[in-house]
Design a protein around this motif. Structure first.
Motif, PDB file in Angstrom:
ATOM      1  N   ILE A 240       0.857  -1.229   0.045  1.00 27.81           N
ATOM      2  CA  ILE A 240       0.003  -0.029  -0.106  1.00 27.81           C
ATOM      3  C   ILE A 240       0.788   1.195   0.077  1.00 27.81           C
ATOM      4  N   ILE A 241       2.001   1.426   0.915  1.00 29.99           N
ATOM      5  CA  ILE A 241       2.677   2.433   0.829  1.00 29.99           C
ATOM      6  C   ILE A 241       3.492   2.615  -0.479  1.00 29.99           C
ATOM      7  N   GLY A 242       4.022   1.513  -1.036  1.00 29.91           N
ATOM      8  CA  GLY A 242       4.736   1.668  -2.281  1.00 29.91           C
ATOM      9  C   GLY A 242       3.756   2.158  -3.416  1.00 29.91           C
ATOM     10  N   ALA A 243       2.419   1.715  -3.469  1.00 29.44           N
ATOM     11  CA  ALA A 243       1.566   2.155  -4.395  1.00 29.44           C
ATOM     12  C   ALA A 243       1.131   3.978  -4.307  1.00 29.44           C
ATOM     13  N   LEU A 244       1.091   3.997  -3.014  1.00 32.27           N
ATOM     14  CA  LEU A 244       0.965   5.512  -2.746  1.00 32.27           C
ATOM     15  C   LEU A 244       1.924   6.435  -2.875  1.00 32.27           C
ATOM     16  N   LEU A 245       3.249   5.885  -3.000  1.00 30.02           N
ATOM     17  CA  LEU A 245       4.432   6.542  -3.202  1.00 30.02           C
ATOM     18  C   LEU A 245       4.523   6.729  -4.931  1.00 30.02           C
ATOM     19  N   SER A 246       4.217   5.769  -5.537  1.00 30.85           N
ATOM     20  CA  SER A 246       4.186   5.745  -6.960  1.00 30.85           C
ATOM     21  C   SER A 246       3.182   6.610  -7.668  1.00 30.85           C
ATOM     22  N   VAL A 247       1.874   6.744  -6.936  1.00 28.20           N
ATOM     23  CA  VAL A 247       0.930   7.368  -7.624  1.00 28.20           C
ATOM     24  C   VAL A 247       1.127   8.648  -7.053  1.00 28.20           C
ATOM     25  N   SER A 248       1.695   9.288  -6.030  1.00 27.82           N
ATOM     26  CA  SER A 248       2.261  10.644  -5.742  1.00 27.82           C
ATOM     27  C   SER A 248       3.170  11.118  -6.560  1.00 27.82           C
ATOM     28  N   LEU A 249       4.090  10.197  -6.832  1.00 26.98           N
ATOM     29  CA  LEU A 249       5.329  10.786  -7.931  1.00 26.98           C
ATOM     30  C   LEU A 249       4.738  10.868  -9.498  1.00 26.98           C
ATOM     31  N   GLN A 250       3.525  10.141  -9.800  1.00 27.92           N
ATOM     32  CA  GLN A 250       2.923  10.334 -11.257  1.00 27.92           C
ATOM     33  C   GLN A 250       2.270  11.578 -11.006  1.00 27.92           C
ATOM     34  N   LYS A 251       1.683  11.846 -10.089  1.00 30.87           N
ATOM     35  CA  LYS A 251       0.866  13.260  -9.867  1.00 30.87           C
ATOM     36  C   LYS A 251       1.721  14.509 -10.038  1.00 30.87           C
ATOM     37  N   LEU A 252       2.903  14.314  -9.263  1.00 27.85           N
ATOM     38  CA  LEU A 252       4.026  15.419  -9.190  1.00 27.85           C
ATOM     39  C   LEU A 252       4.638  15.614 -10.725  1.00 27.85           C
TER      40      LEU A 252
END
Length: 261
Positions: A240-252
């Motif tokens: 879950i944390i890995g997925a959240l980090l990935s999505v956050s970077l995509q948004k950035l």
């Protein structure tokens, strides 16, 4: 034609949201079926959920699940800040300067194929099993992909754009700042995403070797105590944390590099 386009767009939008839900449903269904047949190998989802809730109220090694996750994130973020600062600059240097690439390139090519986990024995012998060795190991795992993607992005900038900048009187540093680096940003962000993934994987491996807190230490504790529910709680939290980090970077990336969407 417009109606057909709108219909296709709607279908694609529905599939975009439905397929991930379907994939999660298939995994959950397979989990329920397998745990029902082999409960000794896979605990029931309800047992894992109860174990998950228990980790918030009953500390493990004097720390709750949130504390363990925070410890892992802290190590990763410290290493990432250092790796981003040095890795991006170093990647720009060897991608832009032929002399720097000639000097550092051969050394970097020798170090690059070595997986971060292979450094664990040396780091333990040199620095022990404290906090610094874990951060250092994560730094090694994040530094290499960042340098590779950054230098590749710099080298792939169209030479015509650079020549146009020189024709208009641009100096090397100006061309680098206003043409080369903005053009290479998508590749640099690809390196940042890869470094986050690599760092998250590396810190978990490092924590499985002697850490008192962290999600990796929970996996080891559950494995050694045959507590499969704790292992799954840790693994799911990691995912879950890995997925959240990935999505956050995509948004950035969409904000910083809108032309690359």
């Amino acid at each position: 034609m417009n109606e057909s386009y709108k219909r296709n767009k709607t279908v694609h939008a529905v599939l975009y949201w439905a397929l991930p839900v379907l994939a999660v449903g298939l995994i959950a269904g397979g989990w329920i079926l397998f745990s029902g047949v082999h409960p000794e190998l896979m605990p029931q989802p309800q047992s894992v959920w109860e174990r998950f809730l228990l980790t918030f109220t009953k500390p493990i090694a004097k720390t709750t699940l949130i504390g363990h996750a925070a410890a892992s994130l802290r190590r990763v973020l410290i290493a990432l800040m250092i790796a981003w600062a040095f890795g991006i600059c170093f990647g720009i240097l060897i991608g832009w300067s032929r002399k720097a690439k000639a000097f550092f390139g051969s050394i970097f090519e020798v170090i690059r194929p070595i997986p971060p986990i292979a450094w664990i024995p040396l780091i333990i012998m040199w620095f022990g099993i404290g906090e610094f060795p874990k951060v250092l190991l994560v730094f090694i795992g994040t530094f290499v992909p960042l340098v590779i993607n950054t230098s590749t992005g710099i080298e792939m900038v169209d030479k015509i754009n650079i020549q146009v900048g020189k024709i208009f009187g641009g100096k090397n540093i100006q061309i680098l700042k206003e043409i080369v680096i903005p053009t290479a940003l998508p590749s640099i962000f690809a390196g940042i995403r890869t470094s986050v993934s690599s760092g998250w994987t590396t810190v978990l491996a490092a924590e499985m070797l002697g850490a008192k807190e962290g999600l990796g230490s929970l996996v080891t504790r559950g494995w050694q105590g045959s507590d499969l529910a704790l292992v799954l709680v840790s693994v799911i939290t990691i995912a879950i944390i890995g997925a959240l980090l990935s999505v956050s970077l995509q948004k950035l990336e969409k904000v910083v590099c809108p032309w690359n969407n």
